[in-house]
Scaffold this motif. Structure first.
Motif, PDB file in Angstrom:
ATOM      1  N   ALA A 189      46.144  68.590  58.105  1.00 40.02           N
ATOM      2  CA  ALA A 189      45.618  68.458  59.424  1.00 40.02           C
ATOM      3  C   ALA A 189      45.104  66.717  59.835  1.00 40.02           C
ATOM      4  CB  ALA A 189      44.263  68.687  60.805  1.00 40.02           C
ATOM      5  N   GLU A 190      44.995  65.643  60.381  1.00 39.13           N
ATOM      6  CA  GLU A 190      44.783  64.868  60.571  1.00 39.13           C
ATOM      7  C   GLU A 190      43.807  64.049  60.130  1.00 39.13           C
ATOM      8  OE1 GLU A 190      46.867  62.215  60.508  1.00 39.13           O
ATOM      9  OE2 GLU A 190      48.668  63.138  60.641  1.00 39.13           O
ATOM     10  N   GLU A 191      42.394  65.291  60.774  1.00 39.69           N
ATOM     11  CA  GLU A 191      41.703  65.061  60.817  1.00 39.69           C
ATOM     12  C   GLU A 191      41.537  64.936  58.938  1.00 39.69           C
ATOM     13  OE1 GLU A 191      41.745  68.839  63.010  1.00 39.69           O
ATOM     14  OE2 GLU A 191      42.686  66.918  63.354  1.00 39.69           O
ATOM     15  N   ASP A 192      41.757  66.407  58.828  1.00 32.85           N
ATOM     16  CA  ASP A 192      41.372  67.238  57.050  1.00 32.85           C
ATOM     17  C   ASP A 192      41.606  65.503  56.463  1.00 32.85           C
ATOM     18  OD1 ASP A 192      39.593  69.012  57.889  1.00 32.85           O
ATOM     19  OD2 ASP A 192      42.211  69.783  58.228  1.00 32.85           O
ATOM     20  N   ARG A 193      42.876  64.712  56.812  1.00 32.05           N
ATOM     21  CA  ARG A 193      43.324  64.178  56.052  1.00 32.05           C
ATOM     22  C   ARG A 193      42.273  62.344  55.598  1.00 32.05           C
ATOM     23  NH1 ARG A 193      48.510  64.104  55.060  1.00 32.05           N
ATOM     24  NH2 ARG A 193      49.926  65.821  56.075  1.00 32.05           N
ATOM     25  N   TYR A 194      41.783  62.602  57.659  1.00 32.72           N
ATOM     26  CA  TYR A 194      40.652  61.579  57.445  1.00 32.72           C
ATOM     27  C   TYR A 194      39.025  61.473  56.366  1.00 32.72           C
ATOM     28  CZ  TYR A 194      43.722  59.548  61.602  1.00 32.72           C
ATOM     29  OH  TYR A 194      44.556  59.631  62.326  1.00 32.72           O
ATOM     30  N   MET A 195      39.072  62.262  56.647  1.00 30.32           N
ATOM     31  CA  MET A 195      37.311  62.850  55.779  1.00 30.32           C
ATOM     32  C   MET A 195      37.796  63.036  54.154  1.00 30.32           C
ATOM     33  SD  MET A 195      35.056  62.927  58.063  1.00 30.32           S
ATOM     34  CE  MET A 195      36.210  61.192  58.198  1.00 30.32           C
ATOM     35  N   LEU A 196      39.140  63.136  54.217  1.00 25.04           N
ATOM     36  CA  LEU A 196      39.403  63.787  52.826  1.00 25.04           C
ATOM     37  C   LEU A 196      39.393  61.631  51.952  1.00 25.04           C
ATOM     38  CD1 LEU A 196      40.203  64.832  49.992  1.00 25.04           C
ATOM     39  CD2 LEU A 196      42.561  65.037  50.759  1.00 25.04           C
ATOM     40  N   GLU A 197      39.709  61.214  53.079  1.00 29.07           N
ATOM     41  CA  GLU A 197      40.419  59.738  52.114  1.00 29.07           C
ATOM     42  C   GLU A 197      39.289  58.985  52.314  1.00 29.07           C
ATOM     43  OE1 GLU A 197      42.046  55.722  53.887  1.00 29.07           O
ATOM     44  OE2 GLU A 197      42.893  57.219  54.837  1.00 29.07           O
ATOM     45  N   ALA A 198      37.947  59.006  52.871  1.00 27.87           N
ATOM     46  CA  ALA A 198      36.291  58.712  53.240  1.00 27.87           C
ATOM     47  C   ALA A 198      35.658  59.270  52.378  1.00 27.87           C
ATOM     48  CB  ALA A 198      35.691  59.298  54.911  1.00 27.87           C
ATOM     49  N   SER A 199      36.066  60.810  52.055  1.00 22.57           N
ATOM     50  CA  SER A 199      35.142  60.700  50.979  1.00 22.57           C
ATOM     51  C   SER A 199      35.916  60.200  50.223  1.00 22.57           C
ATOM     52  CB  SER A 199      35.659  62.389  50.841  1.00 22.57           C
ATOM     53  OG  SER A 199      34.778  63.195  49.510  1.00 22.57           O
ATOM     54  N   SER A 200      36.666  60.233  49.614  1.00 22.08           N
ATOM     55  CA  SER A 200      37.637  59.391  47.561  1.00 22.08           C
ATOM     56  C   SER A 200      37.242  58.189  48.289  1.00 22.08           C
ATOM     57  CB  SER A 200      38.948  59.886  48.430  1.00 22.08           C
ATOM     58  OG  SER A 200      39.411  60.882  48.240  1.00 22.08           O
ATOM     59  N   ALA A 201      36.984  57.225  49.356  1.00 25.93           N
ATOM     60  CA  ALA A 201      36.295  56.059  49.469  1.00 25.93           C
ATOM     61  C   ALA A 201      35.454  55.907  48.537  1.00 25.93           C
ATOM     62  CB  ALA A 201      37.391  55.448  50.696  1.00 25.93           C
ATOM     63  N   ILE A 202      34.597  56.561  49.187  1.00 22.55           N
ATOM     64  CA  ILE A 202      33.251  56.395  48.968  1.00 22.55           C
ATOM     65  C   ILE A 202      33.102  56.761  47.374  1.00 22.55           C
ATOM     66  CG2 ILE A 202      30.773  57.707  49.219  1.00 22.55           C
ATOM     67  CD1 ILE A 202      31.801  58.163  52.359  1.00 22.55           C
ATOM     68  N   GLN A 203      33.486  57.705  47.193  1.00 19.22           N
ATOM     69  CA  GLN A 203      33.638  58.262  45.780  1.00 19.22           C
ATOM     70  C   GLN A 203      33.656  57.555  45.294  1.00 19.22           C
ATOM     71  OE1 GLN A 203      33.433  62.772  44.850  1.00 19.22           O
ATOM     72  NE2 GLN A 203      34.494  62.187  46.568  1.00 19.22           N
ATOM     73  N   LEU A 204      35.297  56.849  45.545  1.00 15.28           N
ATOM     74  CA  LEU A 204      35.239  55.941  43.743  1.00 15.28           C
ATOM     75  C   LEU A 204      35.288  54.688  44.371  1.00 15.28           C
ATOM     76  CD1 LEU A 204      39.142  56.882  44.862  1.00 15.28           C
ATOM     77  CD2 LEU A 204      38.356  57.426  42.832  1.00 15.28           C
ATOM     78  N   SER A 205      34.092  54.331  45.511  1.00 15.19           N
ATOM     79  CA  SER A 205      33.901  52.611  45.102  1.00 15.19           C
ATOM     80  C   SER A 205      32.785  52.227  44.646  1.00 15.19           C
ATOM     81  CB  SER A 205      32.991  52.284  46.860  1.00 15.19           C
ATOM     82  OG  SER A 205      32.423  53.209  46.826  1.00 15.19           O
ATOM     83  N   SER A 206      32.581  51.173  43.590  1.00 14.21           N
ATOM     84  CA  SER A 206      32.151  50.977  42.454  1.00 14.21           C
ATOM     85  C   SER A 206      30.327  50.044  43.341  1.00 14.21           C
ATOM     86  CB  SER A 206      32.435  49.891  41.232  1.00 14.21           C
ATOM     87  OG  SER A 206      32.231  49.113  40.516  1.00 14.21           O
ATOM     88  N   LEU A 207      29.390  50.302  42.643  1.00 12.63           N
ATOM     89  CA  LEU A 207      28.491  49.533  43.578  1.00 12.63           C
ATOM     90  C   LEU A 207      28.467  48.412  43.292  1.00 12.63           C
ATOM     91  CD1 LEU A 207      25.404  52.170  42.873  1.00 12.63           C
ATOM     92  CD2 LEU A 207      26.186  50.943  45.327  1.00 12.63           C
ATOM     93  N   ASP A 208      29.176  47.783  42.093  1.00  8.23           N
ATOM     94  CA  ASP A 208      28.442  46.388  41.483  1.00  8.23           C
ATOM     95  C   ASP A 208      30.062  45.524  42.437  1.00  8.23           C
ATOM     96  OD1 ASP A 208      26.897  46.567  39.313  1.00  8.23           O
ATOM     97  OD2 ASP A 208      28.619  47.546  38.127  1.00  8.23           O
ATOM     98  N   ALA A 209      31.273  46.465  42.238  1.00  4.57           N
ATOM     99  CA  ALA A 209      32.074  45.032  43.673  1.00  4.57           C
ATOM    100  C   ALA A 209      31.854  45.725  44.632  1.00  4.57           C
ATOM    101  CB  ALA A 209      33.175  46.173  43.608  1.00  4.57           C
ATOM    102  N   LEU A 210      30.685  46.416  45.327  1.00  5.47           N
ATOM    103  CA  LEU A 210      30.270  46.591  46.400  1.00  5.47           C
ATOM    104  C   LEU A 210      29.001  45.558  46.499  1.00  5.47           C
ATOM    105  CD1 LEU A 210      30.088  50.148  47.419  1.00  5.47           C
ATOM    106  CD2 LEU A 210      31.719  48.337  48.196  1.00  5.47           C
ATOM    107  N   VAL A 211      28.573  45.399  46.183  1.00  8.12           N
ATOM    108  CA  VAL A 211      27.521  43.638  45.853  1.00  8.12           C
ATOM    109  C   VAL A 211      27.986  42.724  45.875  1.00  8.12           C
ATOM    110  CG1 VAL A 211      25.787  45.340  45.961  1.00  8.12           C
ATOM    111  CG2 VAL A 211      26.524  44.606  44.086  1.00  8.12           C
ATOM    112  N   ALA A 212      29.141  42.478  44.948  1.00  5.46           N
ATOM    113  CA  ALA A 212      29.873  41.316  44.707  1.00  5.46           C
ATOM    114  C   ALA A 212      30.035  39.829  45.664  1.00  5.46           C
ATOM    115  CB  ALA A 212      30.855  41.295  44.233  1.00  5.46           C
ATOM    116  N   GLU A 213      29.456  38.909  46.043  1.00  3.91           N
ATOM    117  CA  GLU A 213      28.856  38.161  46.920  1.00  3.91           C
ATOM    118  C   GLU A 213      30.615  37.287  46.918  1.00  3.91           C
ATOM    119  OE1 GLU A 213      25.548  35.834  46.198  1.00  3.91           O
ATOM    120  OE2 GLU A 213      24.427  37.459  45.981  1.00  3.91           O
ATOM    121  N   ASP A 214      31.303  37.227  48.502  1.00  8.02           N
ATOM    122  CA  ASP A 214      32.284  36.275  48.660  1.00  8.02           C
ATOM    123  C   ASP A 214      32.267  34.805  48.694  1.00  8.02           C
ATOM    124  OD1 ASP A 214      34.629  33.841  49.195  1.00  8.02           O
ATOM    125  OD2 ASP A 214      35.803  36.276  49.750  1.00  8.02           O
TER     126      ASP A 214
END
Length: 852
Positions: A777-802
């Motif tokens: 379902a659409e809501e399941d897709r949204y939450m699966l993407e949100a969970s995956s996006a958080i788990q796949l994100s790198s802390l080093d990349a997140l704190v990197a400054e532009d």
């Protein structure tokens, strides 16, 4: 003037002055026997003891959420006198027989006026009395409930005259109110005066409500062989007796619904629930007749169900009391009750009615005009905005104005002889004082006759000379004790006939509440988190602004802008950041106190309280107490903050945070894990995630110098209750990376965004399946993407400054995407599971709508 008094050694006494009838003394100078034990018990308690019982009763009523909306913006706590009204069992037997007979008579009148109309044909009732009355609904002609009785519930208002004789002054037949309040009064009094109540052998009220439940079930069995669906239809939380509606729904075990929760489809009435449409068999209505169906009755009504009358006409749903029964409330009928009784029974009624004059009769009109000073003038068609007019209280101009109105439309007015009510002891100003009283008695139809509530709702005036003894005019209620000489026998009213085995379709538990309920539960959770998040951040900001160490301008500006962005109280500190941050007091106080400002603490808490009012029947007693505490804390918040930011304002916010935590704790620890709890928790999770994302995005995306950045980070961690954990952990990386891990990634932190997403995924998997195509379902897709996006994100990349934008661009992009996914998930939940109310409106308005 004669004075009758009962004295006690501690000075507690009851004196009845004058020659009128008093419940304690009757028309004698000695105490009547059935009052002696109670008065002796009150003397033993003394002034202080009674005062303590009164305070205890007030606490219980407040904790139970017992309220009455007298027209003010907020409902007031139900008023209960700690001294009960007493009636002996012998005297009650005569009153009970009279009430049974009166209910039978009115039932016969109801059958006749919507049937053969013999009362009109034989000249017993004038045709004008029927056809000019707004309560006579032509659309209901010929409708009939199955069984012997049409009138399911009936109530009569009664007073004693100067001789002690009971006289009826009015009837309630549409949706008789007060029975639930009488039950609440009994519950409170049995706790406040337990030994006096027990030893007095008071007749129980529960059998009356069991009779009501059995009657509704028997009506349902006449149209369905399956498990019946019985609902209580309420006008909503703004109705003056809404507490009673929720109380009866809980006591009887029936869903409480509003008009928008029901719909007519395929010739039946349905309740819109999470499990789909559930057929409704019986409606116990608390909505007046002409509001019940906007198609055939009052076209602009928002309280009823379009097409309801047609389903009733087809015999596929039963409405109790039947629509059209409002005609029986016409006080002009009292004038003709002797003739009606003579026609149906061949004798005078056992309960006399007060002497009544209908102005539609020329002789009566002449008498009323000549004697208006000694009469009580009433409208034939009762409206909430109209009250009885006591001729003795009018000056000459008012009297002439009233006479002019009567002459202009005499069919609409009735007059009654004023009967000075009997007095009864009332606890006021630490004394037992005589106050005028009125009793409302209740009857419910059974298979053979009517069962009368042993007691009823007694109301007393606030002053000795009170004339209008209504709750709208400040009357106080009393518990009514019918005293037996010995303990009452335990009688069971359970149905004796064998119950058929349930069909397979009935083996599954049915959703027992409408979509509107789960929607309000969901938003209760969201508003609670919004308020708590704002309060936590504001507490932190107050502490930081008033701290002894120097706060750089950059840190100060970021924190203040975070307040605006988290609470969405724009423009706030965002539009004029520099000037507002120099003098932030007025803006911060506005964010807390301005109830008209969307996003403010007060606005969110008010919305939370409104949602709780809509689902009061779903809340436990402890939850109701905490909500009452929240209401009290909110009402005193402005006084607590009147000294501004110079007197530790964060301490004024602490009680609200604690109360919200208690509410959350009750939801987590005390609610059955059903659909109600699931939607509250889903609201909590959605809003916690969104608030966490907003907090991070507002404060940590912009790059600050190292010292200021650490100050902001620690402030955000303090607001999120993880600062201590942050300081105790070994920092293998940068402080910003460790902080983001706690706020965003850490599944062991119940306030992290990832934790909320995972909880939401579990909830969505347990909801009733919605119709959708193959795959997720659409809501399941949204939450699966949100969970995956958080788990796949790198802390080093997140704190990197532009270097160009001086921001953490990667973090900003992730947070923006997560916010979108959560908002879309909430939209999907709303679309699939909440009722999308469609407003029905007649294209053509009927002329008599305006008169109603």
């Amino acid at each position: 003037m004669e004075t009758r008094a009962a004295e006690s050694p501690d000075g507690l006494q009851y004196s009845a002055e004058g020659s009128g009838y008093d419940e304690v003394y009757g028309d004698q100078s000695q105490i009547q026997g059935h009052w002696q034990y109670l008065l002796d018990g009150l003397k033993t308690l003394g002034v202080q003891g009674i005062r303590e019982r009164q305070l205890k009763a007030e606490r219980i009523l407040r904790d139970d959420g017992a309220t009455y909306n007298s027209g003010s913006l907020s409902a007031t706590t139900w008023q209960l006198d700690p001294v009960p009204a007493l009636i002996s069992s012998e005297e009650w037997a005569a009153i009970e027989a009279g009430l049974q007979e009166r209910a039978e008579l009115l039932d016969l009148v109801l059958k006749d006026v919507y049937g053969k109309r013999d009362l009109i044909r034989l000249g017993i009732l004038p045709p004008e009395l029927l056809y000019s009355h707004g309560g006579f609904l032509r659309a209901c002609d010929g409708l009939a409930l199955p069984g012997e009785h049409q009138l399911v519930m009936h109530a009569s208002d009664m007073v004693r005259d100067h001789t002690g004789a009971i006289q009826v002054i009015g009837d309630r037949t549409q949706a008789p109110s007060g029975a639930g309040y009488a039950l609440e009064n009994r519950t409170v009094m049995s706790r406040v005066l337990p030994s006096l109540f027990r030893d007095s052998h008071v007749h129980r009220l529960s059998l009356f409500f069991q009779s009501l439940r059995l009657k509704l079930n028997s009506l349902a069995s006449s149209i369905t062989n399956e498990q019946p669906r019985i609902v209580i239809l309420t006008p909503g939380s703004y109705n003056e007796t809404y507490f009673e509606h929720t109380y009866l729904a809980n006591y009887l075990g029936f869903p409480l619904v509003q008009g928008s929760d029901l719909r007519v489809s395929k010739g039946y009435l349905w309740m819109k629930s999470l499990g789909g449409l559930e057929r409704v068999d019986v409606v116990l209505r608390r909505v007046d007749d002409f509001y019940c169906d906007p198609v055939e009755l009052k076209s602009d009504s928002r309280l009823g169900v379009p097409g309801l009358l047609e389903v009733v006409r087809a015999g596929r749903v039963i409405v109790a009391n039947p629509m059209g029964s409002g005609f029986l409330e016409n006080p002009a009928l009292l004038r003709y009750m002797p003739q009606i009784a003579s026609h149906f029974l061949g004798r005078e009624p056992q309960l006399a009615s007060v002497k009544t004059y209908w102005c539609g009769d020329p002789q009566d009109l002449t008498y009323v005009i000549e004697n208006i000073r000694r009469l009580v003038i009433k409208s034939c068609f009762r409206k909430p905005s109209e009250q009885s007019v006591f001729g003795a209280s009018l000056d000459d101009n008012q009297c002439q104005e009233l006479i002019g109105k009567i002459r202009l439309d005499p069919l609409k007015f009735v007059a009654q002889e004023y009967i000075r009510p009997s007095t009864t002891p009332s606890w006021k100003d630490s004394q037992l004082l005589p106050r005028p009283s009125i009793l409302r008695g209740y009857s419910v139809a059974t298979s053979s006759s009517y069962n009368v509530m042993p007691g009823g709702l007694t109301r007393v005036g606030d002053q000795a000379d009170s004339l209008n003894l209504s709750n709208l005019r400040g009357a106080i209620s009393k518990d009514t004790w019918i005293l037996a000489s010995e303990p009452e026998k335990q009688v069971s009213l359970m149905e004796q006939r064998p119950q058929p085995a349930p069909a397979k379709s009935q083996m599954q538990p049915r959703t027992s509440f409408p979509c509107r309920v789960v929607e309000n539960l969901y938003w209760m959770g969201r508003y609670a988190v919004r308020a708590e998040s704002a309060l936590r951040l504001l507490r932190t900001v107050f502490v930081q602004l008033n701290s002894t160490y120097h706060m750089p301008a950059e840190t100060r500006q970021v924190l203040l802008q975070t307040v605006t962005q988290l609470t969405t109280t724009y423009p706030g500190f965002v539009l004029s950041a520099e000037s507002a941050s120099l003098q932030p007091e007025a803006e911060l106080l506005s964010v807390v106190l301005d109830g008209k400002r969307t996003g403010s603490v007060t606005a969110n808490l008010n919305s939370l309280l409104e949602c709780s009012d809509q689902v009061r029947e779903m809340l436990s007693a402890d939850t109701q107490r905490v909500i009452n505490d929240l209401r009290d804390e909110l009402s005193g918040l402005a006084d607590s903050l009147k000294q501004g930011l110079t007197a530790a304002p964060e301490e004024a916010l602490d009680p609200l945070v604690t109360t919200l935590l208690a509410l959350s704790g009750l939801w987590q620890e005390s609610m059955v894990r059903g659909l109600g709890w699931r939607f509250i928790d889903m609201g909590l999770r959605v809003e916690k995630a969104l608030q966490g994302l907003s907090l991070i995005r507002s404060s940590l995306v912009a790059v600050l110098p190292e010292y200021q950045q650490l100050q902001v980070l620690e402030s955000i961690l303090l607001s999120s209750e993880v600062l201590i954990t942050f300081r105790r952990r070994d920092h293998s990386g940068s402080d910003m990376a460790q902080g983001l891990e706690l706020l965003l990634h850490d599944n062991s932190n119940p306030r992290s965004v990832f934790y909320q997403v995972e909880q939401l995924r579990r909830h969505l998997g347990e909801l009733p399946s919605a119709v959708h195509g193959s795959g997720l379902a659409e809501e399941d897709r949204y939450m699966l993407e949100a969970s995956s996006a958080i788990q796949l994100s790198s802390l080093d990349a997140l704190v990197a400054e532009d270097e160009k934008t001086k921001t953490r661009a990667g973090l900003d992009q992730l947070l923006a995407r997560l916010q979108y996914l959560l908002q879309e998930t909430s939209n999907q939940i709303s679309t699939k599971y909440f009722d999308q109310i469609k407003v029905h409106q007649q294209l053509v308005r009927t002329a008599w709508d305006e008169e109603l």
